[in-house]
Design a protein around this motif. Sequence first.
Motif, PDB file in Angstrom:
ATOM      1  N   UNK A   1      22.494  43.624  35.007  1.00 21.37           N
ATOM      2  CA  UNK A   1      23.863  43.139  34.798  1.00 21.37           C
ATOM      3  C   UNK A   1      24.811  43.880  35.726  1.00 21.37           C
ATOM      4  N   UNK A   2      26.036  44.000  35.315  1.00 24.25           N
ATOM      5  CA  UNK A   2      27.004  44.753  36.096  1.00 24.25           C
ATOM      6  C   UNK A   2      27.277  44.112  37.443  1.00 24.25           C
ATOM      7  N   UNK A   3      27.410  44.948  38.448  1.00 23.89           N
ATOM      8  CA  UNK A   3      27.786  44.486  39.778  1.00 23.89           C
ATOM      9  C   UNK A   3      26.824  43.404  40.282  1.00 23.89           C
ATOM     10  N   UNK A   4      25.510  43.581  39.986  1.00 27.33           N
ATOM     11  CA  UNK A   4      24.517  42.621  40.474  1.00 27.33           C
ATOM     12  C   UNK A   4      24.775  41.215  39.932  1.00 27.33           C
ATOM     13  N   UNK A   5      25.289  41.125  38.727  1.00 28.40           N
ATOM     14  CA  UNK A   5      25.526  39.801  38.159  1.00 28.40           C
ATOM     15  C   UNK A   5      26.733  39.127  38.830  1.00 28.40           C
ATOM     16  N   UNK A   6      27.760  39.889  39.120  1.00 30.65           N
ATOM     17  CA  UNK A   6      28.914  39.330  39.855  1.00 30.65           C
ATOM     18  C   UNK A   6      28.520  38.993  41.294  1.00 30.65           C
ATOM     19  N   UNK A   7      27.601  39.776  41.814  1.00 34.36           N
ATOM     20  CA  UNK A   7      27.102  39.548  43.169  1.00 34.36           C
ATOM     21  C   UNK A   7      26.529  38.139  43.302  1.00 34.36           C
ATOM     22  N   UNK A   8      25.716  37.777  42.340  1.00 33.27           N
ATOM     23  CA  UNK A   8      25.063  36.480  42.374  1.00 33.27           C
ATOM     24  C   UNK A   8      26.104  35.360  42.389  1.00 33.27           C
ATOM     25  N   UNK A   9      27.067  35.455  41.491  1.00 28.47           N
ATOM     26  CA  UNK A   9      28.088  34.398  41.383  1.00 28.47           C
ATOM     27  C   UNK A   9      28.993  34.367  42.620  1.00 28.47           C
ATOM     28  N   UNK A  10      29.273  35.533  43.155  1.00 27.63           N
ATOM     29  CA  UNK A  10      30.170  35.581  44.324  1.00 27.63           C
ATOM     30  C   UNK A  10      29.481  35.011  45.560  1.00 27.63           C
ATOM     31  N   UNK A  11      28.188  35.264  45.677  1.00 31.15           N
ATOM     32  CA  UNK A  11      27.459  34.669  46.808  1.00 31.15           C
ATOM     33  C   UNK A  11      27.459  33.148  46.703  1.00 31.15           C
TER      34      UNK A  11
ATOM     35  N   UNK B   1      25.783  41.262  51.674  1.00 32.60           N
ATOM     36  CA  UNK B   1      24.977  40.873  52.833  1.00 32.60           C
ATOM     37  C   UNK B   1      26.013  40.513  53.894  1.00 32.60           C
ATOM     38  N   UNK B   2      25.548  40.314  55.102  1.00 35.18           N
ATOM     39  CA  UNK B   2      26.497  40.128  56.196  1.00 35.18           C
ATOM     40  C   UNK B   2      27.420  38.941  55.920  1.00 35.18           C
ATOM     41  N   UNK B   3      26.812  37.825  55.608  1.00 31.60           N
ATOM     42  CA  UNK B   3      27.563  36.577  55.445  1.00 31.60           C
ATOM     43  C   UNK B   3      28.597  36.650  54.311  1.00 31.60           C
ATOM     44  N   UNK B   4      28.173  37.161  53.169  1.00 31.70           N
ATOM     45  CA  UNK B   4      29.070  37.116  52.009  1.00 31.70           C
ATOM     46  C   UNK B   4      30.103  38.246  51.998  1.00 31.70           C
TER      47      UNK B   4
ATOM     48  N   UNK C   1      25.427  49.797  58.787  1.00 29.86           N
ATOM     49  CA  UNK C   1      25.826  50.604  59.929  1.00 29.86           C
ATOM     50  C   UNK C   1      25.711  49.841  61.255  1.00 29.86           C
ATOM     51  N   UNK C   2      24.640  49.061  61.383  1.00 26.10           N
ATOM     52  CA  UNK C   2      24.407  48.369  62.667  1.00 26.10           C
ATOM     53  C   UNK C   2      25.076  47.002  62.758  1.00 26.10           C
ATOM     54  N   UNK C   3      25.198  46.324  61.627  1.00 19.66           N
ATOM     55  CA  UNK C   3      25.698  44.946  61.690  1.00 19.66           C
ATOM     56  C   UNK C   3      27.054  44.749  61.010  1.00 19.66           C
ATOM     57  N   UNK C   4      27.126  45.082  59.717  1.00 19.34           N
ATOM     58  CA  UNK C   4      28.355  44.745  58.990  1.00 19.34           C
ATOM     59  C   UNK C   4      29.578  45.497  59.522  1.00 19.34           C
ATOM     60  N   UNK C   5      29.504  46.830  59.568  1.00 18.55           N
ATOM     61  CA  UNK C   5      30.703  47.581  59.971  1.00 18.55           C
ATOM     62  C   UNK C   5      31.164  47.209  61.383  1.00 18.55           C
ATOM     63  N   UNK C   6      30.257  47.108  62.356  1.00 20.22           N
ATOM     64  CA  UNK C   6      30.729  46.710  63.691  1.00 20.22           C
ATOM     65  C   UNK C   6      31.397  45.329  63.704  1.00 20.22           C
ATOM     66  N   UNK C   7      30.844  44.386  62.938  1.00 21.90           N
ATOM     67  CA  UNK C   7      31.432  43.044  62.907  1.00 21.90           C
ATOM     68  C   UNK C   7      32.818  43.073  62.243  1.00 21.90           C
ATOM     69  N   UNK C   8      32.923  43.840  61.189  1.00 21.50           N
ATOM     70  CA  UNK C   8      34.207  43.981  60.486  1.00 21.50           C
ATOM     71  C   UNK C   8      35.254  44.570  61.435  1.00 21.50           C
ATOM     72  N   UNK C   9      34.830  45.579  62.179  1.00 20.09           N
ATOM     73  CA  UNK C   9      35.774  46.219  63.115  1.00 20.09           C
ATOM     74  C   UNK C   9      36.139  45.245  64.232  1.00 20.09           C
TER      75      UNK C   9
END
Length: 406
Positions: A101-111, A146-149, A194-202
């Motif tokens: 439950x917890x964060x993982x359950x919101x994760x599913x719905x948010x994706x 994940x990167x996309x969400x 470190x390799x994908x998400x943060x650089x793309x965000x920046x």
Amino acid sequence: MKRVSNIGYLARCPANGAQEDIAPVLDAELVFDEREIHFAGSRGEVPTAFRGLESIDAGGKMVIPGLVDCHTHLAFAGWRADEFKLKILGRSYLEIAKAGGGIASTLKKTREATFEELLARSEGFLAEMIKLGVTTVECKSGYGLNLEDELKTLRVYAELKKRQPLTIVSTVLGAHIVPPEYKERRAEYIKLLVDDLLPQVAKERLADFCDVFVEESAFSVEEARQIFKRGTELGLRPKLHADQLSNGGGAALAAEVGAISADHLEFIDDAGIEAMKAAGVIAVTLPLASLFTWQKPLNARRLIESGLPVALATDFNPGSSPSFHYPLSMMLACTLNRMTPAEVLKASTIISARAIGLDSKLGSLEKGKAADFCIIDAKDPDTWMYNFRGNACERTFKNGVLIYEA
Ligand code: NIG
Ligand code: FE
């Protein structure tokens, strides 16, 4: 230019001075335009040039800076009322998290949610916050993981900046938890951040800050270090969820990495307080989260008396703080965190602005600052926070424009 006249109590909340020093003026006026404040002070001292200006009558009520909610998880899908009930019956936040439950359950719905769905819901929450006197909101990702969400969530915030009046500050919280599909491959998930998400965000300038939940059930100090190192290289200043459920060295890490703030801190110790003070890290108290997790609240008096500035936020999210009611969190900061109403008012305005790097632009009613303010139906901060009501905000102004009237 415009003028607010007949202000019974003006709380200026200057950047300088102690936490309780709100620099109040009785029988005051405020002169502003859409760019900035030109005068904030006693009626008798209004410069002659401003005296004939069209005026808005505050009816003898209180005027305060627009409220700054410096820690929310605004964009998420679904709710978790089922877990609320389990917690009432005695299950802990960690137990629920371990059972999926917890964060993982919101994760599913948010994706599963589309960009448009998240946008509409977040915009709806902001529209409610405006009525409570909130004019600036920090918004974290952290339910995509994940990167996309994660990018989808941060793009919702980027769109909100364009289409509604509040100031939005965004924070990438790709390190909220290790998502279930990476459970046995933690290092790979950190590599993705470190390799994908943060650089793309920046690259897309999607965030100003990089947050990590440092906790046994989330990320270790060593893992957080790696994430912050990359974030800092990319210009994303660290922020932390620290020492919330246990003393995991979060406060010391915040000091070490030069974080702008460390938030939660229910389990902070004296060494953590000293380290944060020396490094100039702002402490953010989140009493709604302590309340909804049945935790012993932070004793903010200890921090303030040690000279550490304390900011306040709602931590609005579907699990540990399912309310965006900022004035409610202000009353709780008094009753649970033992802060005086004046200390809380500064924690909610100028110090909260400091926790998101906006204190030179907003958060206080001083010449040159943005004209973000609200008219509160109360005599003074003590009366307002003690006689708690659903909503005492009568009018909200953002950048000199009336955006809400009761
Ligand atoms: O700030 N501490 C971690 N994250 C959130 C909780 C998020 C959730 O339960 O969905 C918090 O309390
Ligand atoms: Fe949080």
